[in-house]
Design a protein around this motif. Structure first.
Motif, PDB file in Angstrom:
ATOM      1  N   TRP A   1       0.896  -1.251   0.042  1.00 24.48           N
ATOM      2  CA  TRP A   1      -0.047  -0.088   0.010  1.00 24.48           C
ATOM      3  C   TRP A   1       0.753   1.130  -0.020  1.00 24.48           C
ATOM      4  O   TRP A   1       1.846   1.241   0.696  1.00 24.48           O
ATOM      5  CB  TRP A   1      -0.849  -0.034   1.042  1.00 24.48           C
ATOM      6  CG  TRP A   1      -1.768  -1.167   1.560  1.00 24.48           C
ATOM      7  CD1 TRP A   1      -2.521  -1.627   0.692  1.00 24.48           C
ATOM      8  CD2 TRP A   1      -2.160  -1.735   2.823  1.00 24.48           C
ATOM      9  NE1 TRP A   1      -3.253  -2.569   0.996  1.00 24.48           N
ATOM     10  CE2 TRP A   1      -2.760  -2.605   2.481  1.00 24.48           C
ATOM     11  CE3 TRP A   1      -1.719  -1.642   3.919  1.00 24.48           C
ATOM     12  CZ2 TRP A   1      -3.617  -3.686   3.357  1.00 24.48           C
ATOM     13  CZ3 TRP A   1      -2.152  -2.555   5.093  1.00 24.48           C
ATOM     14  CH2 TRP A   1      -3.131  -3.423   4.654  1.00 24.48           C
ATOM     15  N   LEU A   2       0.551   2.417  -0.731  1.00 26.34           N
ATOM     16  CA  LEU A   2       0.897   3.715  -0.601  1.00 26.34           C
ATOM     17  C   LEU A   2       0.033   4.213   0.364  1.00 26.34           C
ATOM     18  O   LEU A   2      -1.116   4.243   0.592  1.00 26.34           O
ATOM     19  CB  LEU A   2       0.700   4.550  -1.819  1.00 26.34           C
ATOM     20  CG  LEU A   2       1.757   4.059  -3.127  1.00 26.34           C
ATOM     21  CD1 LEU A   2       1.323   4.966  -4.355  1.00 26.34           C
ATOM     22  CD2 LEU A   2       3.171   4.163  -2.627  1.00 26.34           C
ATOM     23  N   VAL A   3       0.668   5.210   1.520  1.00 25.28           N
ATOM     24  CA  VAL A   3      -0.019   5.438   2.777  1.00 25.28           C
ATOM     25  C   VAL A   3       0.235   7.055   2.436  1.00 25.28           C
ATOM     26  O   VAL A   3       1.398   7.473   2.634  1.00 25.28           O
ATOM     27  CB  VAL A   3       0.401   4.984   4.047  1.00 25.28           C
ATOM     28  CG1 VAL A   3      -0.129   5.710   5.165  1.00 25.28           C
ATOM     29  CG2 VAL A   3       0.313   3.644   4.111  1.00 25.28           C
ATOM     30  N   GLU A   4      -0.719   7.947   2.355  1.00 24.38           N
ATOM     31  CA  GLU A   4      -0.557   9.183   1.987  1.00 24.38           C
ATOM     32  C   GLU A   4      -0.275   9.863   3.209  1.00 24.38           C
ATOM     33  O   GLU A   4      -0.217   9.590   4.366  1.00 24.38           O
ATOM     34  CB  GLU A   4      -2.156   9.534   1.730  1.00 24.38           C
ATOM     35  CG  GLU A   4      -2.754   8.954   0.509  1.00 24.38           C
ATOM     36  CD  GLU A   4      -4.243   9.148   0.228  1.00 24.38           C
ATOM     37  OE1 GLU A   4      -4.816   9.206  -0.740  1.00 24.38           O
ATOM     38  OE2 GLU A   4      -4.787   9.281   1.449  1.00 24.38           O
ATOM     39  N   PRO A   5       0.498  11.112   2.797  1.00 25.89           N
ATOM     40  CA  PRO A   5       0.981  12.213   4.067  1.00 25.89           C
ATOM     41  C   PRO A   5       0.108  12.325   5.169  1.00 25.89           C
ATOM     42  O   PRO A   5       0.473  12.509   6.157  1.00 25.89           O
ATOM     43  CB  PRO A   5       1.610  13.143   3.336  1.00 25.89           C
ATOM     44  CG  PRO A   5       1.595  12.577   1.807  1.00 25.89           C
ATOM     45  CD  PRO A   5       0.617  11.747   1.462  1.00 25.89           C
TER      46      PRO A   5
ATOM     47  N   HIS B   1      15.490   6.019  12.354  1.00 27.13           N
ATOM     48  CA  HIS B   1      14.920   7.223  11.779  1.00 27.13           C
ATOM     49  C   HIS B   1      15.690   8.628  11.590  1.00 27.13           C
ATOM     50  O   HIS B   1      15.157   9.766  10.997  1.00 27.13           O
ATOM     51  CB  HIS B   1      13.333   7.766  12.163  1.00 27.13           C
ATOM     52  CG  HIS B   1      12.548   6.715  12.347  1.00 27.13           C
ATOM     53  ND1 HIS B   1      11.757   6.145  11.226  1.00 27.13           N
ATOM     54  CD2 HIS B   1      12.043   5.975  13.346  1.00 27.13           C
ATOM     55  CE1 HIS B   1      11.359   5.054  11.586  1.00 27.13           C
ATOM     56  NE2 HIS B   1      11.282   4.912  12.933  1.00 27.13           N
ATOM     57  N   ALA B   2      17.147   8.588  12.028  1.00 28.91           N
ATOM     58  CA  ALA B   2      17.724   9.744  11.788  1.00 28.91           C
ATOM     59  C   ALA B   2      17.531  10.696  12.700  1.00 28.91           C
ATOM     60  O   ALA B   2      17.736  12.022  12.683  1.00 28.91           O
ATOM     61  CB  ALA B   2      18.162  10.149  10.403  1.00 28.91           C
ATOM     62  N   GLY B   3      16.705  10.400  13.881  1.00 28.83           N
ATOM     63  CA  GLY B   3      16.450  11.393  15.118  1.00 28.83           C
ATOM     64  C   GLY B   3      14.949  11.747  15.073  1.00 28.83           C
ATOM     65  O   GLY B   3      14.175  11.196  14.128  1.00 28.83           O
ATOM     66  N   LYS B   4      14.446  12.358  16.174  1.00 31.00           N
ATOM     67  CA  LYS B   4      13.151  12.548  16.335  1.00 31.00           C
ATOM     68  C   LYS B   4      12.348  13.580  15.601  1.00 31.00           C
ATOM     69  O   LYS B   4      11.404  13.527  14.928  1.00 31.00           O
ATOM     70  CB  LYS B   4      12.992  13.272  17.575  1.00 31.00           C
ATOM     71  CG  LYS B   4      11.628  13.770  18.324  1.00 31.00           C
ATOM     72  CD  LYS B   4      11.497  14.230  19.520  1.00 31.00           C
ATOM     73  CE  LYS B   4      10.088  14.510  20.180  1.00 31.00           C
ATOM     74  NZ  LYS B   4      10.095  15.375  21.396  1.00 31.00           N
ATOM     75  N   GLU B   5      13.315  14.363  15.074  1.00 32.75           N
ATOM     76  CA  GLU B   5      12.725  15.420  14.056  1.00 32.75           C
ATOM     77  C   GLU B   5      12.338  14.782  12.663  1.00 32.75           C
ATOM     78  O   GLU B   5      11.335  15.066  11.942  1.00 32.75           O
ATOM     79  CB  GLU B   5      13.683  16.644  13.660  1.00 32.75           C
ATOM     80  CG  GLU B   5      13.945  17.608  14.941  1.00 32.75           C
ATOM     81  CD  GLU B   5      12.711  18.228  15.419  1.00 32.75           C
ATOM     82  OE1 GLU B   5      11.870  18.262  14.662  1.00 32.75           O
ATOM     83  OE2 GLU B   5      12.661  18.187  16.608  1.00 32.75           O
ATOM     84  N   GLU B   6      13.193  14.087  12.080  1.00 35.57           N
ATOM     85  CA  GLU B   6      12.929  13.256  10.892  1.00 35.57           C
ATOM     86  C   GLU B   6      11.767  12.416  11.225  1.00 35.57           C
ATOM     87  O   GLU B   6      10.931  11.958  10.074  1.00 35.57           O
ATOM     88  CB  GLU B   6      14.242  12.203  10.520  1.00 35.57           C
ATOM     89  CG  GLU B   6      15.247  13.018  10.088  1.00 35.57           C
ATOM     90  CD  GLU B   6      14.978  13.740   8.750  1.00 35.57           C
ATOM     91  OE1 GLU B   6      14.553  13.079   8.034  1.00 35.57           O
ATOM     92  OE2 GLU B   6      15.789  14.763   8.651  1.00 35.57           O
ATOM     93  N   ALA B   7      11.820  11.683  12.248  1.00 38.82           N
ATOM     94  CA  ALA B   7      10.640  10.665  12.562  1.00 38.82           C
ATOM     95  C   ALA B   7       9.115  11.375  12.373  1.00 38.82           C
ATOM     96  O   ALA B   7       8.313  10.912  11.948  1.00 38.82           O
ATOM     97  CB  ALA B   7      10.744  10.010  13.777  1.00 38.82           C
ATOM     98  N   MET B   8       9.161  12.517  12.806  1.00 38.17           N
ATOM     99  CA  MET B   8       7.988  13.534  12.987  1.00 38.17           C
ATOM    100  C   MET B   8       7.654  14.088  11.422  1.00 38.17           C
ATOM    101  O   MET B   8       6.570  14.306  11.477  1.00 38.17           O
ATOM    102  CB  MET B   8       8.290  14.695  13.873  1.00 38.17           C
ATOM    103  CG  MET B   8       8.465  14.257  15.456  1.00 38.17           C
ATOM    104  SD  MET B   8       8.689  15.870  16.418  1.00 38.17           S
ATOM    105  CE  MET B   8       7.069  16.422  16.308  1.00 38.17           C
ATOM    106  N   ALA B   9       8.769  13.953  10.785  1.00 42.77           N
ATOM    107  CA  ALA B   9       8.420  14.701   9.251  1.00 42.77           C
ATOM    108  C   ALA B   9       7.972  13.561   8.444  1.00 42.77           C
ATOM    109  O   ALA B   9       8.625  13.187   7.411  1.00 42.77           O
ATOM    110  CB  ALA B   9       9.650  15.382   8.843  1.00 42.77           C
ATOM    111  N   VAL B  10       6.984  13.120   8.594  1.00 45.72           N
ATOM    112  CA  VAL B  10       6.493  11.859   7.884  1.00 45.72           C
ATOM    113  C   VAL B  10       5.778  12.196   6.707  1.00 45.72           C
ATOM    114  O   VAL B  10       4.926  13.114   6.572  1.00 45.72           O
ATOM    115  CB  VAL B  10       5.470  11.126   8.532  1.00 45.72           C
ATOM    116  CG1 VAL B  10       4.903   9.541   7.986  1.00 45.72           C
ATOM    117  CG2 VAL B  10       6.054  10.537   9.872  1.00 45.72           C
TER     118      VAL B  10
END
Length: 465
Positions: free
Chosen positions: A361-365, A398-407
């Motif tokens: 599946w593609l999961v939308e932003p 995920h290369a850090g919390k900020e990257e994880a939040m930028a889904v």
């Protein structure tokens, strides 16, 4: 996941495997096999290596490692004294083995147990001995308990000849480590010390690199058109067509690719879906409008759909399945608090899979942001020590919390049969993994130079002869 169908130790797969807990399970199995072959120091080094990554790994280890450490005294410093006592170790022994020991403790009883364990000379439909690994383990345990070492060595040879199907059970006998610590099994199999030494180095360095540096994206800089070409050429070269979704296995296709979709077809698909598609997926469609069943090293995966068949799918029922099974959506184990995940009632299904195979599946932003909000709402409930642990893993995955939040767009691969859920951060990353999987050759009938089956999927010992 397809990597579980390759060799037991597969350097290429370990270095690119996304989930470190799958890496850990592989490491545990490899370490236990080294211990069974008598290389308990190597098994201990692997234990310590993984402990440096996570202290929560000991519960996954076989009791056999504790028996090995008891037999050799090579206890890791992290195993407390109270876990090393005879009383503590006796609690790890298998009740069935103890019961067989008590009820068959005569020469006649031992002979009968061995006969039962070896199928009394009967062969199965494939011409192999009808071995019962649990009874065979009880037999060698009883022989050693009775002081019948020569008889135990005879039974050990049966283990050596059928190691691919007996190795897990063998490790459960506390008595047998009297023999294993001195490499009796390695000698019975006939392993080559130089090959063992080379593998020891390769195994340790591979797992060390993977745990310290995270998953390697081997094809990160490979152009999209070349990734697609690799999937096609590897499938045509390596596939066992009887295991593929094709009309006639005797007449395999010349290609699994299609003519690329036009801009108009892609635009029409976006209009039908009511959402713009990610650029890398549109590039894929422009190069091949879907892909027929592709090889994963063991069988054919469901085909990837073209623009005329890609559709919106309600995945909420599937989500209930993985929620009930406590399947991790992100690789953050032991969060300590319940995460109320947003309902996955809209995804874009891009393959021809289903409940009996695998969904892609593609999961939308928009939903990705809801996932992030769900996770970090639970994260906010953690204490400082717990947050430090999670932050470390977020950095790792995920290369850090900020990257994880930028889904943004996510690719979700879900297999209901095996309860495997894997998330890729882009279509391109997903395709990179496909390119690697299609390169795997079928190894089920792999033989050594003398024509002996190596059973490489289950063990590596026969590769060391």
């Amino acid at each position: 996941m397809s990597h579980r169908m390759g060799r037991k130790f597969d350097q290429h797969q370990i270095l690119r495997e996304k989930d470190p807990w799958d890496v850990a399970r592989n490491l545990f199995d490899v370490a236990l096999e080294f211990a069974l072959l008598g290389y308990i120091d190597t098994a201990t080094e692997l234990f310590v290596l993984f402990e440096s990554f996570s202290k929560g790994c000991k519960s996954s280890w076989s009791p056999g490692l504790y028996f090995a450490w008891e037999a050799t005294g090579l206890w890791p410093a992290s195993v407390p004294a109270e876990e090393r006592t005879p009383g503590a170790l006796s609690k790890l022994e298998t009740e069935r083995i103890l019961w067989k020991r008590e009820t068959n403790a005569t020469k006649e009883g031992l002979a009968k147990l061995i006969a039962t364990a070896t199928g009394e000379g009967k062969m199965d439909a494939w011409g192999d001995a009808q071995i019962r690994p649990d009874d065979l383990t009880a037999a060698i345990d009883l022989a050693l308990f009775m002081g019948e070492k020569e008889k135990a060595l005879e039974v050990l040879q049966t283990f050596a000849d059928n190691f691919h199907s007996t190795w897990v059970d063998l490790s459960k006998s506390r008595q047998v480590w009297q023999l294993l610590k001195d490499k009796a099994l390695a000698n019975a199999i006939g392993v080559d010390e130089e090959k063992v030494a080379a593998l020891q180095t390769k195994v340790f360095e591979t797992f060390k690199e993977r745990l310290e540096k995270g998953a390697r994206r081997i094809f990160k800089d490979t152009p999209m058109k070349d990734l697609i070409k690799m999937c096609n050429e590897n499938t045509l070269k390596n596939a066992v067509w009887e295991e593929m979704d094709v009309d006639d296995p005797d007449e395999p296709p010349d290609t699994i690719l299609h003519e690329g979709a036009t801009k108009e077809k892609i635009a029409a698909l976006e209009k039908k879906l009511g959402h713009e598609l990610p650029d890398d997926y549109k590039e894929f469609l422009s190069l091949t409008n879907g892909m027929e069943s592709y090889w994963n090293g063991f069988y054919g995966e469901p085909k990837l759909l073209g623009t005329d068949a890609v559709h919106v799918f309600d995945a909420s029922e599937q989500q209930e399945i993985w929620n009930e099974a406590s399947v991790d959506i992100v690789y953050i184990p032991n969060l300590g608090v319940k995460v109320d995940w947003a309902i996955l009632d809209r995804v874009i299904q891009v393959n021809d899979g289903g409940e009996d195979s695998k969904f892609v599946w593609l999961v939308e932003p928009e939903y990705g942001k809801k996932i992030g909000a769900s996770f970090f709402a639970a994260y906010a409930q953690l204490n400082e020590l717990q947050r430090q642990h999670v932050n470390r893993l977020l950095e790792y995955f995920h290369a850090g919390k900020e990257e994880a939040m930028a889904v943004e767009w996510q690719i979700c691969v879900w297999c209901p049969r095996t309860l495997d859920l894997t998330i890729y951060h882009s279509w391109r990353e997903f395709l990179e993994y496909l390119a690697g999987d299609t390169a795997k050759e079928d190894i089920l009938d792999e033989e050594d130079e003398e024509g002996r089956l190596m059973h490489s999927h289950d063990i590596f010992a026969y590769q060391l002869r």
